[in-house]
Design an enzyme around this catalytic site. Sequence first.
Site, PDB file in Angstrom:
ATOM      1  N   ASP A   2      37.135  40.650  38.754  1.00  0.00           N
ATOM      2  CA  ASP A   2      37.691  41.490  37.701  1.00  0.00           C
ATOM      3  C   ASP A   2      37.901  40.664  36.433  1.00  0.00           C
ATOM      4  OD1 ASP A   2      37.790  43.742  39.318  1.00  0.00           O
ATOM      5  OD2 ASP A   2      39.831  43.311  40.019  1.00  0.00           O
TER       6      ASP A   2
ATOM      7  N   TYR B 209      41.232  33.032  47.799  1.00  0.00           N
ATOM      8  CA  TYR B 209      41.878  33.315  46.525  1.00  0.00           C
ATOM      9  C   TYR B 209      43.289  32.729  46.507  1.00  0.00           C
ATOM     10  CZ  TYR B 209      38.351  37.051  46.134  1.00  0.00           C
ATOM     11  OH  TYR B 209      37.167  37.774  46.086  1.00  0.00           O
TER      12      TYR B 209
ATOM     13  N   ASP C 133      47.363  45.775  38.729  1.00  0.00           N
ATOM     14  CA  ASP C 133      47.338  44.484  38.040  1.00  0.00           C
ATOM     15  C   ASP C 133      47.806  44.716  36.608  1.00  0.00           C
ATOM     16  OD1 ASP C 133      45.177  45.624  36.715  1.00  0.00           O
ATOM     17  OD2 ASP C 133      43.681  44.249  37.519  1.00  0.00           O
TER      18      ASP C 133
ATOM     19  N   ARG D 277      44.104  43.248  45.085  1.00  0.00           N
ATOM     20  CA  ARG D 277      45.038  44.186  44.448  1.00  0.00           C
ATOM     21  C   ARG D 277      45.562  45.207  45.447  1.00  0.00           C
ATOM     22  NH1 ARG D 277      42.169  47.163  40.061  1.00  0.00           N
ATOM     23  NH2 ARG D 277      40.233  46.400  40.973  1.00  0.00           N
TER      24      ARG D 277
END
Length: 234
Positions: A47, A75, A89, A181
């Site tokens: 993203d 991550y 987010d 997310r």
Amino acid sequence: MGFENMDFAAGEVLLIDKPLEWTSFDVVKKIRYLIKIKKIGHAGTLDPLATGLLILCTGKKTKSINEYQGMEKEYVGKMVIGKTTPSHDLETEISEGGPIDGITEEDVRKVTEKFTGDIEQIPPIFSAIKVDGKRVYKSARKGKEVKLEPRPVSVREFEITEVNFPEISFRITCSKGTYIRSLVRDMGDELGCGAYMSALRRTRIGEFKVDDAYQLNDFVKQYQEFRDESLPGD
């Protein structure tokens, strides 16, 4: 390996540390123009508000994109509990969630167990997934209701690395198709207060590490210098 040993048409795998606010396609487009090659693609979208490892394949190596996409991802990131956003987010406006006064660090660590292993998750409506041939984020931005079905994913590790309420830092290793997310959203729901992701960085894809990746600006600068040096003199 220096640029003099690279053959982009025959196929190269480039590791790029994607900058904040760039789309994955922005990076592909930039390097396509720089190295003057049409056949180039990336192996796994990040993203715009995420940074970190982006694998680019050129020439004949584009045939390996699916292989790289299927590799385990790692991550690191941060979430804020007690508040929510429609996109989960910072892309959309922040709203108040539930109270966090009674939530302890132990509660947070315990909840991660529910989202570790083989699980099902509903992707964010602000995502590039297609429904009826249309990207769902386009419908979401127009305020249209979008229904997404749960999808199976695998989360091998969900580690809480620091708790400083309302902010929580984490590290996750997971399968292809996992939306961090969505994990943050679901964790906030489980805690009863809501949550959104405030930062995300991809640190690994398979055995490829972001520590071995080019900063995009460095790649551009070094390649331009190499190209200039390779031009015949007057």
